[in-house]
Design an enzyme around this catalytic site. Structure first.
Site, PDB file in Angstrom:
ATOM      1  N   GLU A  95     -11.062 -12.085 -13.118  1.00 22.63           N
ATOM      2  CA  GLU A  95      -9.672 -12.551 -13.093  1.00 22.63           C
ATOM      3  C   GLU A  95      -9.563 -14.056 -12.831  1.00 22.63           C
ATOM      4  OE1 GLU A  95      -7.618 -10.520  -9.940  1.00 22.63           O
ATOM      5  OE2 GLU A  95      -8.995 -11.211  -8.406  1.00 22.63           O
ATOM      6  N   HIS A 127      -9.894  -3.069  -4.822  1.00 20.43           N
ATOM      7  CA  HIS A 127      -9.851  -4.539  -4.937  1.00 20.43           C
ATOM      8  C   HIS A 127      -9.326  -5.126  -3.632  1.00 20.43           C
ATOM      9  CE1 HIS A 127     -10.723  -5.601  -9.259  1.00 20.43           C
ATOM     10  NE2 HIS A 127     -11.108  -4.353  -9.064  1.00 20.43           N
ATOM     11  N   HIS A 173      -2.923   1.592  -7.510  1.00 20.91           N
ATOM     12  CA  HIS A 173      -2.114   1.435  -6.303  1.00 20.91           C
ATOM     13  C   HIS A 173      -2.252   0.016  -5.783  1.00 20.91           C
ATOM     14  CE1 HIS A 173      -2.400   6.009  -5.133  1.00 20.91           C
ATOM     15  NE2 HIS A 173      -1.722   5.795  -6.255  1.00 20.91           N
ATOM     16  N   GLU A 174      -1.446  -0.906  -6.284  1.00 25.39           N
ATOM     17  CA  GLU A 174      -1.411  -2.242  -5.685  1.00 25.39           C
ATOM     18  C   GLU A 174      -0.503  -2.144  -4.465  1.00 25.39           C
ATOM     19  OE1 GLU A 174      -2.894  -5.543  -6.236  1.00 25.39           O
ATOM     20  OE2 GLU A 174      -1.989  -5.431  -4.252  1.00 25.39           O
TER      21      GLU A 174
END
Ligand code: NOJ
Ligand code: CA
Length: 710
Positions: free
Chosen positions: A506, A481, A413-414
């Site tokens: 990242e 995140h 779920h961004e």
């Protein structure tokens, strides 16, 4: 004339000095009631509480009877005439103690001793404010929190927290700068009195000289005695525990020396920090972990102990540590995309390839990013749809296939920061996700929040909390995140498993990358707060397969096109052990693992550990950590940019048992910069009587699997 001016100057100096003297005395006189002092169970740490003549509140901390935190203020400023800071008088002081061992379903340690002495100071002021300041002292530090109740009000608005940490001696510190938006910042090693501001965990070391009498035999054998000065170091870390309905606390240097003051994340364009639509509030715990050794901070359970016990009931087998791979790194490298198109990563075909790889390599789960609609508007105000898969991601077929292979799927779920859009779908999104057979979701908040709220303010802390509770209701575990920093709420909600909250892997894909000291900084700073989804495991360190690919697209403006990972390969393996996460990812694209002998370490790795111990290390220098899972052990050691040799006595192994050690270390010619992929694998039989000699290259590390022989 000059003489007169000088006389006036002298006189005013005298007055200032006298005033200072009076202020000091006032503080001293009203402070010294021994009734308001409490010690840690081992007696080494002491806290004293005091008020001055204005009824302002202060505390100090002693370690081994030496002042460690000098008189430091307590309290808050509030709006609308509420007085939360002075005119306080002590009504009573209550003392209590606890010594219990509790169990958690996952964690660095399954069994945790909670052993403390508590002092609760009950206060009241003429403005009808009642307050309990609760101090808890453990052998590994202390915590204190505010429990306010204001008569005849239905709203409390905080504008400032007055808590200070007046660190007595100067020293060295390791921290990231304060930011209410992000923790993805580089660490700084700074003298305490040069830290303008910092986020927590704020780790530091102070050193004070200690005089002692040294007795020695001189050449003519007569006994002589002289006073020698030796320095004593204390490591400590300031953080917070149980941040559930409050803005985050950062630290700001005040005018005096190394005195740090709390600075709370504000509401947009205002001096308001927290709003409670009621007559009371309880703050998070303000914590100070304290140890003689840097690794003692890592071995401390103080943050967890200051959180409430688990509130989830019934069968909790849906919460379990997992190893995972994912359709992820390719997007950060720019060879795949989140958005549907010719480079789309999350296609049905690719999903099946990853599921097969997981099934064949003893990996529990696969993460798919870019599976749902909404990525097309990346960079704007996204409106992701959390129940609508892209047309080329056949979710039902993928879930069916994963089930036949006994592999779990991790949903994604961004939100892009659009928490309004997320909250609108929250309930349905989690219901739908669970119905599909998904038990774990990675969330993300890459982007500014609506209405100019910042990521770490009370508004968003409440949002993060809502998500944890909603996920728990639907029996879904979380990997967050761009989160709020961990403060131990995983004890209360163990479905809140891991989170990012620092510069993870990242950054190596599209920036100058994380420097070699970063990974030996994290365990002493960010990871003191809780697990981190760093996502270690890049084997294609120089991105050989992607850098020159015509397929590659720049990810963003940070992407210089010459990025790489700044470690050796052995250090990547070690990070799976060192950077604790109950959801541990092998983050490279699976083609870089196929057939690679060093990947055996991840196949063998068990993220569900029972016990852990940080054995050696110094912040930003090196670290060695061991974890036991069942009867086997996993050891990780890593160094910064300097090559290093360390010896690890294997005394933690069970006495009388033998173990098959598989040692993955840097090749003799390895160097993070010039020869990062040189490594070797050795096997030997060892027992608790043996010592392991570990040689690490610059930017290198070592990972050891110690399998028990039956
Ligand atoms: C940032 C997260 O840290 C990363 O893991 C994720 O791939 C991107 N956002 C996109 O969601
Ligand atoms: Ca991130």
């Amino acid at each position: 004339m000059n003489i007169i001016i000088q006389k006036i100057k002298k006189l005013s100096l005298l007055i200032v000095n006298c005033t200072l003297l009076i202020v000091n005395c006032t503080l001293l006189y009203s402070c010294s009631s021994p009734k308001n002092e409490v010690s840690s169970p081992d007696g080494r740490i002491k806290v004293a509480f005091k008020t001055n003549i204005e009824g302002e509140m202060f505390y100090d901390v002693k370690v081994d009877d030496n002042i460690f935190i000098d008189d430091s203020q307590l309290g808050f400023d509030a709006k609308d005439g509420l007085n939360l800071k002075n005119s306080f008088e002590i009504i009573k002081t209550e003392f209590s103690s606890k010594d219990e061992t509790w169990e958690q379903i996952w964690g660095e340690n399954k069994n945790i001793r909670n052993h403390y002495n508590e002092m609760a100071i009950h206060l009241a002021n003429i403005d009808s404010t009642y307050l309990i300041i609760r101090f808890r002292l453990f052998n590994d530090g202390l915590g204190f929190r505010y429990e306010y109740k204001v008569k005849d009000t239905d709203k409390i608005i905080l504008t400032d927290e007055l808590t200070t940490f007046n660190i007595k001696e100067n020293g060295v510190s390791w921290s990231i700068p304060a930011s209410f938006e992000t923790y993805e910042l580089l660490y700084r090693t700074l003298p305490l009195n040069e830290v303008e501001d910092a986020n927590t965990p704020f780790t530091f070391k102070t050193t004070r000289p200690q005089d002692y009498k040294s007795t020695s035999l001189s050449v003519n054998e007569s006994i002589s005695s002289e006073s020698v000065s030796e320095s004593v170091s204390i490591y400590a870390s300031i953080h917070e525990a149980a941040l559930t309905d409050f803005p985050e606390m950062t630290l700001k240097l005040t005018a005096q020396g190394s005195q740090l003051k709390a600075k709370l994340a504000p509401y947009p364009n205002s001096n308001i920090k927290a709003i409670f639509e009621k007559d009371n509030f309880i703050s998070p715990w303000r914590t100070i972990q304290i140890s003689d050794k840097a690794v003692g901070l890592i071995n401390s359970n103080l943050i967890l102990n200051l959180n409430e016990p688990c509130v989830l009931e019934g069968d909790l087998s849906w919460i379990r540590p997992m190893k995972y791979v994912g359709v992820w790194w390719g997007m950060h490298l720019g060879v795949e995309s989140w958005v549907m198109g010719d480079r789309h990563g999350a296609t049905t075909e690719n999903a099946k390839r990853y599921i097969d790889f997981a099934a064949n390599n003893n990996i529990d789960a696969v993460l798919f990013e870019g599976w749902n609609e909404g990525w097309d508007s990346w960079g704007g105000r996204q409106n992701f749809d959390f129940t609508k898969a892209y047309a080329d991601f056949d979710i039902d077929e993928i879930m069916r296939y994963a089930k036949t292979k006994n592999v779990e799927v991790i949903g994604h779920h961004e939100t892009g920061g659009n928490i309004i859009n997320y909250e609108n779908q929250l309930e349905e999104a989690y219901r739908w996700t669970k119905e599909k057979g998904i038990n774990c979701v990675k969330t993300g908040y890459a982007g500014g929040l609506p209405d100019f709220h910042n990521h770490h303010g009370q508004h968003n802390v409440r949002h993060y909390r809502k998500v944890v509770e909603t996920a728990a209701k639907h029996h879904i575990t979380l990997d967050v995140h761009e989160p709020i920093k961990p403060t131990g709420i995983r004890r209360t909600y163990p479905n809140m498993m891991t989170r990012e909250g620092a510069r993870g892997m990242e950054w190596n894909a599209w920036s100058e990358g994380n420097p070699p000291e970063h990974h030996v900084m994290l365990p002493f700073t960010r990871l003191l707060a809780g697990p981190m989804d760093y996502t270690p495991g890049t084997f294609d360190i120089l991105f050989d397969n992607t850098r020159n690919s015509p397929q590659r697209k720049k990810w963003n403006d940070n992407d210089k096109g010459n990025s790489r990972v700044n470690t050796t390969l052995a250090k990547q393996l070690a990070n799976w052990v060192i950077l604790y996460s109950p959801l541990q990812m092998a983050s490279d694209m699976i083609e870089h693992y196929e057939g690679h002998p060093a990947f055996q370490f991840f196949r063998d790795f068990n993220p569900d550990c029972d016990w852990s111990e940080a054995l050696q290390g110094e912040p930003g220098e090196y670290v060695a950590i061991v974890r036991r899972a069942g009867e086997d052990f996993f050891l990780g050691a890593a160094t910064n940019g300097s090559a290093r040799e360390i010896e690890i006595p294997l005394t933690f192994l069970e006495k009388g048992k033998s173990y098959e050690a598989t040692i993955y270390s840097d090749g003799d010619d390895a160097h993070w910069e010039t020869n990062p992929t040189s490594y070797k694998i050795e096997k030997k039989t060892v027992s608790s009587n043996d010592t392991l000699f570990i040689k690490m290259a610059a930017g290198g590390g070592c990972a050891v699997y110690l399998m028990h022989n039956s």
